[in-house]
Design a protein around this motif. Structure first.
Motif, mmCIF file in Angstrom:
data_model
loop_
_atom_site.group_PDB
_atom_site.id
_atom_site.type_symbol
_atom_site.label_atom_id
_atom_site.label_comp_id
_atom_site.label_asym_id
_atom_site.label_seq_id
_atom_site.Cartn_x
_atom_site.Cartn_y
_atom_site.Cartn_z
ATOM 1 N N ASP A 186 22.905 37.041 33.280
ATOM 2 C CA ASP A 186 23.984 36.303 34.277
ATOM 3 C C ASP A 186 23.929 36.311 35.513
ATOM 4 O OD1 ASP A 186 25.304 35.950 31.816
ATOM 5 O OD2 ASP A 186 26.615 37.436 31.848
ATOM 6 N N ILE A 187 22.850 37.062 36.180
ATOM 7 C CA ILE A 187 22.499 37.305 37.541
ATOM 8 C C ILE A 187 21.314 36.285 37.677
ATOM 9 C CG2 ILE A 187 21.798 38.595 39.644
ATOM 10 C CD1 ILE A 187 24.605 39.255 38.245
ATOM 11 N N GLY A 207 25.359 32.823 39.055
ATOM 12 C CA GLY A 207 25.674 34.211 39.218
ATOM 13 C C GLY A 207 25.167 34.986 40.136
ATOM 14 N N CYS A 231 29.215 28.727 42.101
ATOM 15 C CA CYS A 231 28.951 30.278 42.204
ATOM 16 C C CYS A 231 30.180 31.170 41.814
ATOM 17 C CB CYS A 231 28.565 30.532 43.657
ATOM 18 S SG CYS A 231 27.198 29.591 44.324
ATOM 19 N N GLU A 232 29.396 32.191 41.064
ATOM 20 C CA GLU A 232 30.435 33.384 40.798
ATOM 21 C C GLU A 232 29.778 34.505 41.101
ATOM 22 O OE1 GLU A 232 32.356 32.946 36.651
ATOM 23 O OE2 GLU A 232 30.503 31.570 36.407
ATOM 24 N N SER A 258 25.968 27.203 36.726
ATOM 25 C CA SER A 258 26.679 27.971 37.453
ATOM 26 C C SER A 258 25.826 29.236 37.769
ATOM 27 C CB SER A 258 27.988 28.628 36.634
ATOM 28 O OG SER A 258 28.320 29.362 37.377
ATOM 29 N N ARG A 267 32.225 32.723 46.474
ATOM 30 C CA ARG A 267 33.521 32.239 45.590
ATOM 31 C C ARG A 267 33.890 30.721 45.956
ATOM 32 N NH1 ARG A 267 36.390 37.895 44.469
ATOM 33 N NH2 ARG A 267 35.148 38.637 42.715
ATOM 34 N N LYS A 277 29.148 38.160 39.821
ATOM 35 C CA LYS A 277 29.267 38.758 38.473
ATOM 36 C C LYS A 277 29.043 40.120 38.431
ATOM 37 C CE LYS A 277 28.927 34.780 35.666
ATOM 38 N NZ LYS A 277 29.483 34.585 34.672
ATOM 39 N N SER A 278 28.553 40.635 39.680
ATOM 40 C CA SER A 278 28.155 42.385 39.396
ATOM 41 C C SER A 278 27.845 42.882 40.769
ATOM 42 C CB SER A 278 26.836 42.450 38.520
ATOM 43 O OG SER A 278 26.464 43.803 38.195
#
Length: 332
Positions: free
Chosen positions: A65-66, A4, A28-29, A2, A23, A31-32
């Motif tokens: 997370d990125i 981020g 993919c997400e 995944s 999205r 995150k920030s």
């Protein structure tokens, strides 16, 4: 795996299209988000269901997370934000124009190569089905030797965008760095050719609030294949529509309404065999941009528009501005 995404810039373009495009990809997400205005960033995160609003760029880039960033800040910030992101090992999708100068753009490209991260420029028009179909027809010889092109991309700038684009030359305001740079990139893709020189006239028609900021432009570019192309752009034209025409020795190919982020109008081919229409089957150029960017991250392929493409299109736009300023034909 995944991927981020961190958003650098709490922008309207991210809110309106790019968050949804990210999205839409199954891996993919978002995150920030980071905004120089901390309060704006927190509100933006809340409104767009983003888990984190970081208080500094360093905090966002230090987040494990990125894996990739989408940069949509004002143009003068792109250079340092790309360099910082690359040095943190993040893959980068940066809004156009890539930078404010060729020296900046070339350094961005070099550092991203050194750090082995993908650098993509968000010239999303070139990935559209209609634009790609025009490119393929020309490459197949459907119109013979290309001789001339016309791009009409005069729009009325929406009120919510009538801020720095009209008032701040230090941020790259004006129609040339906002629209001409897009159009020349699209032509470069369609023609598989590079612009060599430009003659340009800019207009100050009443919307721009700074005397150094143009709100209209008409330019003629000569390409290295001999073709000449006229581009008309504006922030003040309400009813012009938009389109691209390319005329050759044996025919012509055109598309209208190609600027839409969803389905574009059909591509029309006219030659000795008559008139043919090719309809688009694409749903979103932004989703395709993200898909190509993710493919580049995972598989070593090219994104829809590379950093090098962004640099070459920026070079043409800078020459366009110089021609309007000096009244001379400028080599690119």
């Amino acid at each position: 795996m995944s991927i981020g995404f961190g958003l650098i810039g709490a922008s309207s373009i991210a809110r309106d299209v790019m968050i949804a495009a990210i999205r839409s990809h199954p891996n993919c997400e978002v995150k920030s988000v980071f905004s120089t205005n901390i309060g704006r960033g927190k509100q933006y995160a809340l409104e767009n269901n983003i888990p984190k609003a970081q208080e500094s760029l360093e905090d966002l880039l230090n987040d494990d997370d990125i894996h990739a960033v989408y940069i949509s800040t004002t143009n003068e910030l792109h250079h340092q934000q790309v360099l910082s992101s690359a040095r943190a090992g993040k893959h980068i999708l940066c809004e156009k124009p890539l930078a404010m100068s060729l020296d900046e753009a070339q350094e961005m490209i070099s550092i991203c190569k050194d750090e082995n991260v993908v650098l993509a420029t968000n010239h999303q028009l070139r990935v559209g089905d209609g634009v790609r179909k025009m490119r393929d027809l020309i490459a197949e010889g459907a119109i013979g030797k290309p001789l001339a092109a016309r791009v009409f991309h005069a729009v009325y700038l929406p009120e919510h965008l009538q801020g720095w684009r009209l008032s701040d030359p230090n941020a790259g305001a004006g129609v040339v760095l906002d629209i001409v740079v897009h159009d020349i990139d699209t032509l470069r893709c369609i023609l598989n050719a590079e612009p060599e020189e430009v003659v340009s006239l800019s207009q100050h028609a009443g919307m721009a609030t700074h005397k150094k900021v143009e709100d209209g432009n008409m330019s003629v570019f000569r390409f290295d294949n001999g073709l000449i192309a006229q581009i008309h752009t504006s922030f003040l034209i309400k009813y012009a529509g938009d389109g691209i025409e390319v005329h050759g020795t044996e025919g012509a190919v055109s598309i209208n309404n190609f600027l839409g982020r969803e389905l574009s109008g059909p591509v029309t081919l006219k030659n000795s065999e008559g008139e043919q229409h090719f309809n688009s089957t694409q749903n979103s150029i932004d989703e395709k941009t993200i898909n190509l960017f993710i493919d580049a991250i995972k598989g070593g392929t090219q994104p829809g528009c590379t950093g090098e493409d962004g640099e070459r299109s920026l070079a043409a736009a800078i020459a366009c501005l110089e021609s309007a300023k000096t009244g001379k034909c400028i080599k690119i």
